[in-house]
Scaffold this active site. Structure first.
Site: not given
Ligand code: AGP
Length: 607
Positions: A2, A27, A73, A99-100, A480, A484, A487, A503, A602
């Protein structure tokens, strides 16, 4: 996950808090709220949805000069106006934003309810307001210090009280909080993006710190009221770096920045004369580096995939056994720390709790853990035993792009450094450097061809499932690429080694499941071609990311995107950029909110 902001000064607090929340929205973006000091009361306004929805509810010209705000969040309790922060005590005079996670909130709630407190939300955070209320005797700071030791869990909090006005109290335990030091105004925020429009002077709080801000001063103490002297640090990020600067969204801007961000990650770290790299922050002696027997990398999400590339490079270049592991799993596996083993915690934000906690567990057991982080002053950067900043500049889009290519750059540099202490010759070192330096213009060339990927996305965005297939150092790139796509476009995608499809995953192949093959001109090319034919034979559509001049591939693939040739170890840069763009354009095609995709945030500060 958050965002928090607090302001105390003489300017229009509403405007400053709302602007700050907009900058923090990446965030967390399911609901938001403010508590604004006004004529001896706190005006609480909350709204489900984005900051713009909250803004509509706030009357113009409120004339307030202090207050707090939060963008949420959700973890405990559904997304609605009531569960949005700030939360208040029974009197409505005290407001907190948190936050937390408070782990013992249920037992505290029972205790407080038995003492007559009434709770109105489903959140764990509301407990903090009532607990402070219990101890409040016209001194907010004192009450906070009495309440906080009872909490189990993590917090970054800001709070304000109508009966102790014109001041904000903040405290940190496991969730970041920074003081922005202005001229006759002070700020509190969960990250510097919220405050750099107003000040470049920051004080980063540590766990256990409590801070009291007033317009002219800030005082930091511990929970036992002992004064702590803090250093005021200069924020290096510029305001224009956190703005879109003409781009439609941050993700496109950040993808396009990569030629520059990769250069920045290398800048000042290449020693051409000695054909090696310098990484000043490692805090390791030459002897320690020479004696290294193993490298282990811990991370999450995209950073984990960058770590997988890193592990491949460390085995290929200095021939050091290396492995990348999911931080979330390492912590609970009771990890064995072997001698002469170096750990890296890789994290763009430096706040990912899975990575942070795994790092602390490893350190507790005696491991040396270096950070590879982007955000200066972040928890992992501060608590690691040394490390490398990747200097990507702020990454605001939830989907990580430029951080990946810069994290990978940090591993190339570290691999070069170790290799030159071992078997790598001077001329091989020189070659490695020139290959690395040739990458930014090649990435530039790929970006200039982005319209082709846009066309491809138009053709493919309506498919429901995708496979991304790569091998060797490009296997993590396939993972990756799939991440991408899923998400930001919400299309289901899986990444595999193309060798692995026989497999199991080949059972998914039909004309409704396209496969994206990564086909560099390396030793595995023929094997990948063979796998492509297997997919073709089952009527699977094929998109190939292949090298310029590879004519054979055009006879097999339905669509081809050509990339510049490079040395085989450098293809992760060259292969990942088209995949980022492809995911981005698919998401646009489907009308998704690219920068703030559903359910995500984020920086992931909960387990
Ligand atoms: C990547 O596009 C993500 N949204 C997510 O997987 C991110 O890479 C992951 O949460 C790790 O974040 P960080 O690099 O800030 O630790």
């Amino acid at each position: 996950m958050c965002g928090i902001i607090g302001y105390c000064g003489y300017k229009n607090a509403t405007k400053i808090i709302i602007e700050g929340l907009k900058r923090l929205e990446y965030r967390g973006y399911d609901s938001a709220g403010v508590a604004l000091g006004l004529n001896g009361t706190l005006k609480i306004i909350k709204s489900k949805g984005k900051i713009k929805d909250l803004q509509k509810k706030i009357p113009d010209n409120l004339g307030t000069q202090y207050g707090i705000g939060h963008t949420r969040w959700a973890t405990h309790g559904i997304v609605n106006d009531i569960n949005a922060h700030p939360h208040t005590d029974c009197s409505g005079d005290l407001a907190i934003a948190h936050n937390g996670i408070i782990e013992n909130y249920e037992s505290l709630k029972n205790m407080l309810e038995s003492e007559g407190h009434t709770f109105v939300t489903d959140t764990d955070s509301e407990i903090i307001a009532h607990l402070i209320e219990k101890y409040f005797d016209n001194d907010l700071e004192k009450a906070v210090k009495e309440a906080l030791p009872l909490l189990k869990g993590t917090y970054g909090i800001v709070c304000a009280h109508a009966k102790d006005p014109r001041k904000i109290v903040g405290a940190r335990n496991g969730s970041p909080l920074v003081v922005g030091v202005g001229n006759n105004e002070m700020f509190l925020a969960s990250d510097v993006t919220a405050i750099i429009a107003h000040t470049k002077q920051a004080v980063y709080l540590e766990d256990g710190d409590v801070v009291l801000i007033k317009p002219e001063s800030f005082i930091t103490t511990d929970l036992n009221d002992r004064k702590i002297t803090k250093e005021v640090e200069q924020i290096t990020w510029e305001l224009q770096q956190i703005e879109k600067n003409g781009f439609p969204c941050f993700m496109e801007k950040e993808i396009m920045e990569q030629p520059e961000s990769i250069k920045r990650a290398m800048s000042g770290r290449i020693d051409k004369e000695q054909a090696t790299a310098h990484l000043g922050g490692l805090n390791l002696s030459t002897k320690e580096l020479i004696n290294l027997e193993r490298v282990k990398i811990i991370a999450a999400g995209t950073s984990y995939y960058a770590g997988m590339v890193g592990a491949y490079l460390l085995e290929a270049i200095p021939r050091i056994p290396a492995i990348s592991e999911l931080a979330s799993e390492v912590r609970y596996r009771n990890p064995i720390i072997e001698k002469n083993t170096l750990y890296f915690a890789v994290s763009q934000s430096g706040e990912t709790v899975d990575t942070l906690y795994a790092m602390k567990e490893l350190q507790r057991k005696g491991a040396t853990v270096l950070g590879i982080c982007n955000v200066v002053g972040s928890s992992i950067a501060r608590d690691s035993d040394g490390g490398v900043y990747i200097h990507s500049g702020p990454e605001i889009a939830v989907a990580s792009t430029k951080a990946f290519t810069s994290q990978v750059t940090a591993f190339y540099l570290f691999a070069l450094l170790l290799a030159r202490m071992r078997d790598l010759s001077y001329s091989a070192g020189e070659k490695l450097i020139s290959n690395l330096q040739s990458i930014p213009p090649k990435v530039e060339a790929i970006l200039s061809q982005c319209s082709k990927l846009k066309e491809m996305a138009k053709k493919y965005a309506h498919y429901k499932d995708f496979l991304f297939l790569g091998r060797g150092v490009n296997y993590p790139v396939a993972l990756e690429g799939a991440l991408k796509l899923k998400e930001i476009s919400y299309i289901h995608a899986e990444g595999y080694s193309s060798a692995e499809i026989k497999h199991g995953p080949i059972a998914l192949i039909n004309d409704e499941t396209p496969s994206v093959f990564l086909v560099p001109d390396d030793d595995l090319r023929e094997k990948i071609m063979f796998n492509m034919k297997e997919v073709k034979a089952r009527k699977g559509k094929i998109i190939a990311i292949s090298v310029e001049g590879d004519e054979e591939i055009k006879n097999i693939a339905d669509d081809v995107f050509e990339v510049p040739r490079t040395h085989e170890l450098y293809y992760p840069y060259i292969m990942v950029v088209p995949l980022q763009l492809f995911a981005y354009y698919c998401a646009l095609e489907l009308g998704r909110d690219v920068d703030q995709p559903r359910n995500l945030a984020k920086s992931v500060t909960v387990e």
